[in-house]
Design a protein around this motif. Structure first.
Motif, mmCIF file in Angstrom:
data_model
loop_
_atom_site.group_PDB
_atom_site.id
_atom_site.type_symbol
_atom_site.label_atom_id
_atom_site.label_comp_id
_atom_site.label_asym_id
_atom_site.label_seq_id
_atom_site.Cartn_x
_atom_site.Cartn_y
_atom_site.Cartn_z
ATOM 1 N N VAL A 1 0.815 -1.215 0.000
ATOM 2 C CA VAL A 1 0.000 0.000 0.000
ATOM 3 C C VAL A 1 0.854 1.273 0.000
ATOM 4 N N LYS A 2 2.147 1.120 0.116
ATOM 5 C CA LYS A 2 3.035 2.286 0.196
ATOM 6 C C LYS A 2 2.861 3.153 -1.050
ATOM 7 N N GLY A 3 2.699 4.448 -0.831
ATOM 8 C CA GLY A 3 2.509 5.375 -1.937
ATOM 9 C C GLY A 3 1.061 5.570 -2.330
ATOM 10 N N ARG A 4 0.173 4.710 -1.822
ATOM 11 C CA ARG A 4 -1.258 4.822 -2.149
ATOM 12 C C ARG A 4 -2.092 5.156 -0.917
ATOM 13 N N PHE A 5 -1.698 4.633 0.238
ATOM 14 C CA PHE A 5 -2.441 4.848 1.477
ATOM 15 C C PHE A 5 -1.671 5.798 2.394
ATOM 16 N N THR A 6 -2.421 6.575 3.176
ATOM 17 C CA THR A 6 -1.823 7.478 4.152
ATOM 18 C C THR A 6 -2.555 7.355 5.477
ATOM 19 N N ILE A 7 -1.805 7.094 6.537
ATOM 20 C CA ILE A 7 -2.384 7.041 7.880
ATOM 21 C C ILE A 7 -2.101 8.367 8.574
ATOM 22 N N SER A 8 -3.082 8.849 9.324
ATOM 23 C CA SER A 8 -2.906 10.082 10.087
ATOM 24 C C SER A 8 -3.772 10.006 11.335
ATOM 25 N N ARG A 9 -3.550 10.910 12.246
ATOM 26 C CA ARG A 9 -4.342 10.932 13.465
ATOM 27 C C ARG A 9 -4.580 12.360 13.911
ATOM 28 N N TYR A 10 -5.697 12.557 14.576
ATOM 29 C CA TYR A 10 -6.060 13.856 15.123
ATOM 30 C C TYR A 10 -6.398 13.610 16.589
ATOM 31 N N ASN A 11 -5.410 13.782 17.446
ATOM 32 C CA ASN A 11 -5.572 13.396 18.848
ATOM 33 C C ASN A 11 -6.661 14.188 19.559
ATOM 34 N N ALA A 12 -6.876 15.425 19.146
ATOM 35 C CA ALA A 12 -7.913 16.239 19.789
ATOM 36 C C ALA A 12 -9.311 15.664 19.556
ATOM 37 N N LYS A 13 -9.447 14.850 18.493
ATOM 38 C CA LYS A 13 -10.732 14.219 18.194
ATOM 39 C C LYS A 13 -10.703 12.712 18.437
ATOM 40 N N ASN A 14 -9.633 12.226 19.051
ATOM 41 C CA ASN A 14 -9.526 10.785 19.330
ATOM 42 C C ASN A 14 -9.790 9.940 18.086
ATOM 43 N N THR A 15 -9.231 10.351 16.974
ATOM 44 C CA THR A 15 -9.532 9.689 15.703
ATOM 45 C C THR A 15 -8.262 9.428 14.901
ATOM 46 N N VAL A 16 -8.222 8.274 14.279
ATOM 47 C CA VAL A 16 -7.161 7.942 13.330
ATOM 48 C C VAL A 16 -7.818 7.676 11.976
ATOM 49 N N TYR A 17 -7.122 8.040 10.919
ATOM 50 C CA TYR A 17 -7.664 7.943 9.567
ATOM 51 C C TYR A 17 -6.765 7.072 8.691
ATOM 52 N N LEU A 18 -7.380 6.525 7.668
ATOM 53 C CA LEU A 18 -6.627 5.840 6.622
ATOM 54 C C LEU A 18 -7.171 6.334 5.284
ATOM 55 N N GLN A 19 -6.400 7.180 4.628
ATOM 56 C CA GLN A 19 -6.769 7.661 3.296
ATOM 57 C C GLN A 19 -6.255 6.649 2.285
ATOM 58 N N MET A 20 -7.162 6.123 1.472
ATOM 59 C CA MET A 20 -6.809 5.094 0.507
ATOM 60 C C MET A 20 -7.082 5.601 -0.898
ATOM 61 N N ASN A 21 -6.033 5.741 -1.684
ATOM 62 C CA ASN A 21 -6.139 6.218 -3.065
ATOM 63 C C ASN A 21 -5.711 5.118 -4.027
ATOM 64 N N SER A 22 -6.064 5.295 -5.278
ATOM 65 C CA SER A 22 -5.692 4.337 -6.331
ATOM 66 C C SER A 22 -6.026 2.907 -5.913
ATOM 67 N N LEU A 23 -7.227 2.731 -5.451
ATOM 68 C CA LEU A 23 -7.613 1.426 -4.922
ATOM 69 C C LEU A 23 -7.642 0.363 -6.012
ATOM 70 N N LYS A 24 -7.296 -0.851 -5.596
ATOM 71 C CA LYS A 24 -7.242 -1.989 -6.497
ATOM 72 C C LYS A 24 -8.189 -3.073 -5.988
ATOM 73 N N PRO A 25 -8.644 -3.950 -6.865
ATOM 74 C CA PRO A 25 -9.513 -5.040 -6.389
ATOM 75 C C PRO A 25 -8.869 -5.858 -5.267
ATOM 76 N N GLU A 26 -7.573 -5.999 -5.287
ATOM 77 C CA GLU A 26 -6.890 -6.771 -4.235
ATOM 78 C C GLU A 26 -6.869 -6.063 -2.883
ATOM 79 N N ASP A 27 -7.336 -4.825 -2.836
ATOM 80 C CA ASP A 27 -7.483 -4.122 -1.555
ATOM 81 C C ASP A 27 -8.791 -4.494 -0.859
ATOM 82 N N THR A 28 -9.636 -5.245 -1.538
ATOM 83 C CA THR A 28 -10.908 -5.661 -0.948
ATOM 84 C C THR A 28 -10.670 -6.500 0.302
#
Length: 124
Positions: free
Chosen positions: A64-91
């Motif tokens: 997933v390197k180069g396609r996915f990005t993990i981030s967090r916003y501690n003030a909102k107790n939330t972590v995110y996973l932005q997934m771009n250029s998705l492929k069927p094998e990401d299912t």
């Protein structure tokens, strides 16, 4: 104790994007490293991405390197996973996890708490 609830999964065409969110309960979210794992039908659960408690360190599976990005916003107790250029094998079902450590890791035993998962389906 930390409770994790994932959201943002769904059906998307190949090449599309999705953003997963993981909301955590508790006042000590900022002291946990966080990770995302996924499990496709008939396969083992695998590491996808991780982020340190401060957000200063991030690391990814090669697939997933180069396609996915993990981030967090501690003030909102939330972590995110932005997934771009998705492929069927990401299912897969995507799981959020929290580790009682500053860094986390790439193995399931590194993590202490798990969410219920959210389904991501990528059509070709």
């Amino acid at each position: 104790q930390v409770q994790l609830v994932e959201s943002g999964g769904g059906l998307v065409q190949a090449g599309g994007s999705l953003r997963l969110s993981c909301a955590a309960s508790g006042r000590t979210f900022s002291s946990y490293a966080m990770g995302w794992f996924r499990q496709a039908p008939g396969k083992e659960r695998e590491f996808v991405a991780g982020i340190s408690w401060s957000g200063g360190s991030t690391y990814y599976a090669d697939s997933v390197k180069g396609r996915f990005t993990i981030s967090r916003y501690n003030a909102k107790n939330t972590v995110y996973l932005q997934m771009n250029s998705l492929k069927p094998e990401d299912t897969a079902v995507y799981y959020c996890a929290a580790a009682r450590s500053s860094y986390g890791g790439t193995y399931q035993p590194d993590y202490d708490y798990w969410g219920q998962g959210t389904q991501v389906t990528v059509s070709s």
